[in-house]
Scaffold this motif. Structure first.
Motif, PDB file in Angstrom:
ATOM      1  N   ILE A 157       1.010  -0.977   0.179  1.00 55.80           N
ATOM      2  CA  ILE A 157       0.231  -0.182  -0.187  1.00 55.80           C
ATOM      3  C   ILE A 157       1.175   0.961   0.069  1.00 55.80           C
ATOM      4  O   ILE A 157       1.889   0.909   0.231  1.00 55.80           O
ATOM      5  N   TRP A 158       0.216   2.479  -0.401  1.00 47.25           N
ATOM      6  CA  TRP A 158       0.884   3.986  -0.261  1.00 47.25           C
ATOM      7  C   TRP A 158       2.165   3.539  -1.088  1.00 47.25           C
ATOM      8  O   TRP A 158       3.494   4.640  -1.535  1.00 47.25           O
ATOM      9  N   THR A 159       1.880   2.598  -2.802  1.00 44.52           N
ATOM     10  CA  THR A 159       3.568   2.569  -3.501  1.00 44.52           C
ATOM     11  C   THR A 159       3.464   3.482  -4.182  1.00 44.52           C
ATOM     12  O   THR A 159       2.576   3.922  -5.570  1.00 44.52           O
ATOM     13  N   SER A 160       4.052   4.666  -4.462  1.00 43.07           N
ATOM     14  CA  SER A 160       4.189   6.014  -5.287  1.00 43.07           C
ATOM     15  C   SER A 160       4.964   5.494  -6.162  1.00 43.07           C
ATOM     16  O   SER A 160       5.598   4.485  -6.081  1.00 43.07           O
ATOM     17  N   HIS A 161       3.687   5.854  -7.788  1.00 43.81           N
ATOM     18  CA  HIS A 161       4.202   5.777  -8.524  1.00 43.81           C
ATOM     19  C   HIS A 161       4.246   4.770  -9.508  1.00 43.81           C
ATOM     20  O   HIS A 161       4.084   3.985 -10.832  1.00 43.81           O
ATOM     21  N   GLY A 363       9.785   8.171   7.209  1.00 44.24           N
ATOM     22  CA  GLY A 363      10.259   7.526   8.462  1.00 44.24           C
ATOM     23  C   GLY A 363       9.510   8.531   8.984  1.00 44.24           C
ATOM     24  O   GLY A 363       9.744   9.308   9.191  1.00 44.24           O
ATOM     25  N   SER A 364       8.244   8.655  10.128  1.00 47.11           N
ATOM     26  CA  SER A 364       7.229   9.049  10.453  1.00 47.11           C
ATOM     27  C   SER A 364       7.615   9.586  11.688  1.00 47.11           C
ATOM     28  O   SER A 364       9.035   9.750  12.464  1.00 47.11           O
ATOM     29  N   ASN A 365       7.535  11.249  11.874  1.00 47.71           N
ATOM     30  CA  ASN A 365       7.773  12.567  12.997  1.00 47.71           C
ATOM     31  C   ASN A 365       8.363  11.640  14.203  1.00 47.71           C
ATOM     32  O   ASN A 365       9.265  11.661  15.358  1.00 47.71           O
ATOM     33  N   GLU A 366       6.994  11.272  14.563  1.00 45.74           N
ATOM     34  CA  GLU A 366       6.743  10.617  15.958  1.00 45.74           C
ATOM     35  C   GLU A 366       7.818   9.398  16.089  1.00 45.74           C
ATOM     36  O   GLU A 366       8.321   8.818  16.934  1.00 45.74           O
ATOM     37  N   ILE A 367       8.839   8.185  15.069  1.00 47.08           N
ATOM     38  CA  ILE A 367       9.477   7.325  15.084  1.00 47.08           C
ATOM     39  C   ILE A 367      11.044   8.212  14.888  1.00 47.08           C
ATOM     40  O   ILE A 367      11.524   8.112  16.221  1.00 47.08           O
ATOM     41  N   GLN A 368      10.825   9.219  14.492  1.00 49.53           N
ATOM     42  CA  GLN A 368      12.656  10.162  14.420  1.00 49.53           C
ATOM     43  C   GLN A 368      12.238  11.056  15.671  1.00 49.53           C
ATOM     44  O   GLN A 368      13.557  11.030  16.365  1.00 49.53           O
ATOM     45  N   GLY A 382      10.630   3.863  24.375  1.00 51.91           N
ATOM     46  CA  GLY A 382       9.162   3.483  24.029  1.00 51.91           C
ATOM     47  C   GLY A 382       8.824   2.281  23.835  1.00 51.91           C
ATOM     48  O   GLY A 382       9.524   1.188  23.015  1.00 51.91           O
ATOM     49  N   ARG A 383       7.196   1.664  24.240  1.00 50.26           N
ATOM     50  CA  ARG A 383       7.119   0.726  23.707  1.00 50.26           C
ATOM     51  C   ARG A 383       6.714   0.262  21.624  1.00 50.26           C
ATOM     52  O   ARG A 383       6.602   0.833  21.564  1.00 50.26           O
TER      53      ARG A 383
HETATM   54  C1  LIG Z   1       3.260  10.694   1.065  1.00 49.96           C
HETATM   55  C2  LIG Z   1       3.902   9.072   0.720  1.00 49.96           C
HETATM   56  C3  LIG Z   1       4.266   8.271  -0.092  1.00 49.96           C
HETATM   57  C4  LIG Z   1       4.525   7.033  -0.021  1.00 49.96           C
HETATM   58  N1  LIG Z   1       5.354   6.531  -0.944  1.00 49.96           N
HETATM   59  C5  LIG Z   1       5.964   5.199  -0.758  1.00 49.96           C
HETATM   60  C6  LIG Z   1       5.969   3.993  -1.316  1.00 49.96           C
HETATM   61  O1  LIG Z   1       6.912   4.875  -2.475  1.00 49.96           O
HETATM   62  N2  LIG Z   1       6.598   3.000  -1.038  1.00 49.96           N
HETATM   63  C7  LIG Z   1       6.214   2.586   0.168  1.00 49.96           C
HETATM   64  O2  LIG Z   1       6.422   1.355   0.356  1.00 49.96           O
HETATM   65  N3  LIG Z   1       5.344   2.825   1.471  1.00 49.96           N
HETATM   66  C8  LIG Z   1       5.231   4.340   0.922  1.00 49.96           C
HETATM   67  N4  LIG Z   1       4.938   5.459   2.039  1.00 49.96           N
HETATM   68  C9  LIG Z   1       4.498   4.830   3.399  1.00 49.96           C
HETATM   69  C10 LIG Z   1       5.338   5.003   4.568  1.00 49.96           C
HETATM   70  O3  LIG Z   1       6.595   4.475   4.389  1.00 49.96           O
HETATM   71  C11 LIG Z   1       4.297   5.077   5.652  1.00 49.96           C
HETATM   72  O4  LIG Z   1       3.409   5.470   5.879  1.00 49.96           O
HETATM   73  C12 LIG Z   1       5.022   4.693   7.028  1.00 49.96           C
HETATM   74  O5  LIG Z   1       6.345   4.114   7.053  1.00 49.96           O
HETATM   75  C13 LIG Z   1       4.074   4.673   8.155  1.00 49.96           C
HETATM   76  O6  LIG Z   1       3.421   3.700   8.149  1.00 49.96           O
HETATM   77  P1  LIG Z   1       2.192   3.668   8.029  1.00 49.96           P
HETATM   78  O7  LIG Z   1       1.199   4.229   7.315  1.00 49.96           O
HETATM   79  O8  LIG Z   1       1.058   1.945   8.478  1.00 49.96           O
HETATM   80  O9  LIG Z   1       1.314   4.268   9.414  1.00 49.96           O
HETATM   81  P2  LIG Z   1       1.897   3.622  11.001  1.00 49.96           P
HETATM   82  O10 LIG Z   1       3.058   2.959  11.133  1.00 49.96           O
HETATM   83  O11 LIG Z   1       0.545   2.739  11.383  1.00 49.96           O
HETATM   84  O12 LIG Z   1       1.689   4.866  12.210  1.00 49.96           O
HETATM   85  C14 LIG Z   1       0.720   5.282  11.903  1.00 49.96           C
HETATM   86  C15 LIG Z   1       1.240   6.720  12.835  1.00 49.96           C
HETATM   87  O13 LIG Z   1       1.147   6.248  14.782  1.00 49.96           O
HETATM   88  C16 LIG Z   1       2.708   6.732  15.470  1.00 49.96           C
HETATM   89  N5  LIG Z   1       3.307   5.197  15.512  1.00 49.96           N
HETATM   90  C17 LIG Z   1       3.507   4.345  14.478  1.00 49.96           C
HETATM   91  N6  LIG Z   1       4.282   3.885  15.530  1.00 49.96           N
HETATM   92  C18 LIG Z   1       5.315   4.570  16.895  1.00 49.96           C
HETATM   93  C19 LIG Z   1       6.192   4.588  18.253  1.00 49.96           C
HETATM   94  N7  LIG Z   1       7.083   3.134  17.526  1.00 49.96           N
HETATM   95  N8  LIG Z   1       6.035   5.673  18.605  1.00 49.96           N
HETATM   96  C20 LIG Z   1       5.273   6.496  18.741  1.00 49.96           C
HETATM   97  N9  LIG Z   1       4.370   6.897  17.086  1.00 49.96           N
HETATM   98  C21 LIG Z   1       4.376   5.955  16.529  1.00 49.96           C
HETATM   99  C22 LIG Z   1       3.047   7.028  13.287  1.00 49.96           C
HETATM  100  O14 LIG Z   1       4.138   7.732  13.726  1.00 49.96           O
HETATM  101  C23 LIG Z   1       1.900   7.609  12.609  1.00 49.96           C
HETATM  102  O15 LIG Z   1       1.748   9.253  13.484  1.00 49.96           O
HETATM  103  C24 LIG Z   1       4.701   6.785   1.878  1.00 49.96           C
HETATM  104  C25 LIG Z   1       3.062   7.389   2.533  1.00 49.96           C
HETATM  105  C26 LIG Z   1       3.745   8.898   2.453  1.00 49.96           C
HETATM  106  C27 LIG Z   1       2.745   9.616   2.981  1.00 49.96           C
END
Ligand SMILES: Cc1cc2nc3c(=O)[nH]c(=O)nc-3n(C[C@H](O)[C@H](O)[C@H](O)COP(=O)(O)OP(=O)(O)OC[C@H]3O[C@@H](n4cnc5c(N)ncnc54)[C@H](O)[C@@H]3O)c2cc1C
Length: 383
Positions: A157-161, A363-368, A382-383
């Motif tokens: 999922i979220w596979t850009s391009h 890498g989401s901002n929470e993870i950073q 963290g857990r």
């Molecule tokens: C514009 C865009 C393009 C993308 N393109 C691609 C792509 O081409 N190929 C691909 O493979 N992926 C792609 N992604 C996916 C992206 O890598 C994931 O969305 C990202 O890794 C987060 O995973 P998730 O969406 O499953 O959210 P989750 O991991 O389920 O996280 C949901 C929320 O919970 C928070 N969270 C999760 N775990 C923790 C923790 N341990 N501690 C604190 N907070 C936490 C996260 O920060 C987030 O706010 C894309 C995403 C976006 C937005």
């Protein structure tokens, strides 16, 4: 840290600036999601390829210019300042290609690298799954060895391009019994194979920049595995490190964005001291970010991994980017709610705001924040 360019670097900067001035298309290209836009972007990529500028950071023997991190950053500063188009095949040039160069075999490099550079084949990244984003190692797409092939079943999922890509570099689980980081394989999948189904995701901002990709008994030759079977986590880490080092979010990018937002300030607010102060503060923040990236470049050019600075940089640029767009929203006033994002001036602000994707990808901002807290501040895990 010495901030002056060497004579060679200055002459490279000059060469790139002159070339870009002569070649960057004057009209904005259409979206690559349309057939017309796709052709325009391919044609721009071919122009870059013919000039030997498709991937300046790749080694010369593989069609690059063999440039180090500082010269590569000079190139992209000039590229962005010239208003050149987004790179259509950036997932190949920034991730798949460097990973093949480091972890692939000779036949694989021969098969794929040159078509990446010329943009004859476009690539996408199949890592994330519905239950595996931040916790990527939980991925469940299966790859079962059957003779000389893998049979792949599952969903990304979220596979850009992926709507227009030809190849997917993907992670699949080949050993469900092994600990979760160990049973994963990195494999190149032909997007046109029978059993691959790409379903675009329609976003709130009207665009469809990514899709769900389903695999139903897709046959993939074992020779497409990069590295060894079940060694995919190591290969994926090479790809992700390259993603961080091929970051196009340079200070030049944010200067350009701020300039576009300043253009939205209505004439009657040009002398508003609060707006002027905000713009001044953004200039300062961009400058601070420039120095942060220079520190990272210094580390990279000495052959060291940037470590915690990548997390700090990701947080800094993504949050600054959102606040710059916030100022843009304020300048649009009531129009911000009504804009047709396809063609309205300021539509880029509206489109960004409805997604704010920069807080999630790379890498989401929470993870950073977790990384900074644990590895730098020494706080409990963290857990
Ligand atoms: C514009 C865009 C393009 C993308 N393109 C691609 C792509 O081409 N190929 C691909 O493979 N992926 C792609 N992604 C996916 C992206 O890598 C994931 O969305 C990202 O890794 C987060 O995973 P998730 O969406 O499953 O959210 P989750 O991991 O389920 O996280 C949901 C929320 O919970 C928070 N969270 C999760 N775990 C923790 C923790 N341990 N501690 C604190 N907070 C936490 C996260 O920060 C987030 O706010 C894309 C995403 C976006 C937005």
């Amino acid at each position: 840290m010495d901030l002056t360019l060497t004579p060679d670097q200055a002459s490279f900067q000059d060469e790139v600036r002159t070339w870009l001035r002569a070649h960057v298309p004057t009209e904005r290209l259409a979206s690559p999601g349309t057939p017309e836009g796709l052709e325009q972007h391919r044609s721009w990529e071919r122009t870059m390829f013919e000039a030997g500028l498709a991937a300046v950071h790749w080694p010369r023997e593989h069609g690059g210019r063999g440039l180090g991190p500082i010269e590569t950053s000079i190139f992209y500063d000039e590229y962005l300042a010239a208003g050149a188009p987004d790179r259509l095949n950036r997932l190949a040039l920034g991730l798949a290609g460097p990973t093949l160069i480091e972890c692939g075999d000779e036949a694989q490099r021969e098969r794929w690298l040159s078509n990446m550079l010329s943009c004859d084949e476009i690539w996408c990244q199949g890592f994330s799954e519905p239950g595996a984003g931040s916790d990527l190692a939980s991925l469940r797409t299966r790859g079962v060895v059957d003779g000389d092939r893998l049979r792949v079943d599952g969903q990304k999922i979220w596979t850009s391009h992926s709507q227009f890509a030809d190849w997917i570099f993907a992670l699949v689980r080949t050993d469900p019994e092994a600990p979760k980081h160990r049973g994963i394989t990195f494999v190149m999948i032909d997007r046109h194979s029978p059993g691959v189904d790409v379903r675009p995701i329609r976003q709130m901002n009207h665009s469809s920049s990514f899709a769900e990709v389903y695999f139903d008994d897709v046959e993939v030759p074992l020779e497409n595995v990069v590295g060894e079977l079940n060694d995919g986590w190591r290969v994926a880490m090479v790809a992700l490190t390259n993603e961080r080092s091929s970051n196009l979010n340079t200070a030049a990018h944010f200067e350009r964005l701020l300039g576009e937002v300043i253009d939205l300030v209505p004439p009657e607010r040009r002398r508003d001291p609060r707006i002027a102060a905000e713009i001044g503060r953004f200039h300062e923040e961009i400058e601070a970010y420039r120095y942060l990236t220079l520190r990272t470049l210094t580390e990279l050019s000495k052959g060291r991994r940037p470590g915690i600075q990548s997390s700090m940089g990701k947080l800094w640029w993504s949050e600054m980017q959102t606040r710059i767009h916030e100022l843009g929203l304020e300048m649009l006033g009531d129009d911000a709610e009504l804009l047709d994002p396809a063609d309205a001036p300021g539509g880029f602000v509206h489109r960004y705001w409805l997604g704010r994707a920069a807080h999630i990808y790379a890498g989401s901002n929470e993870i950073q924040r977790n990384i900074i807290a644990e590895r730098w501040l020494g706080l409990p895990k963290g857990r």
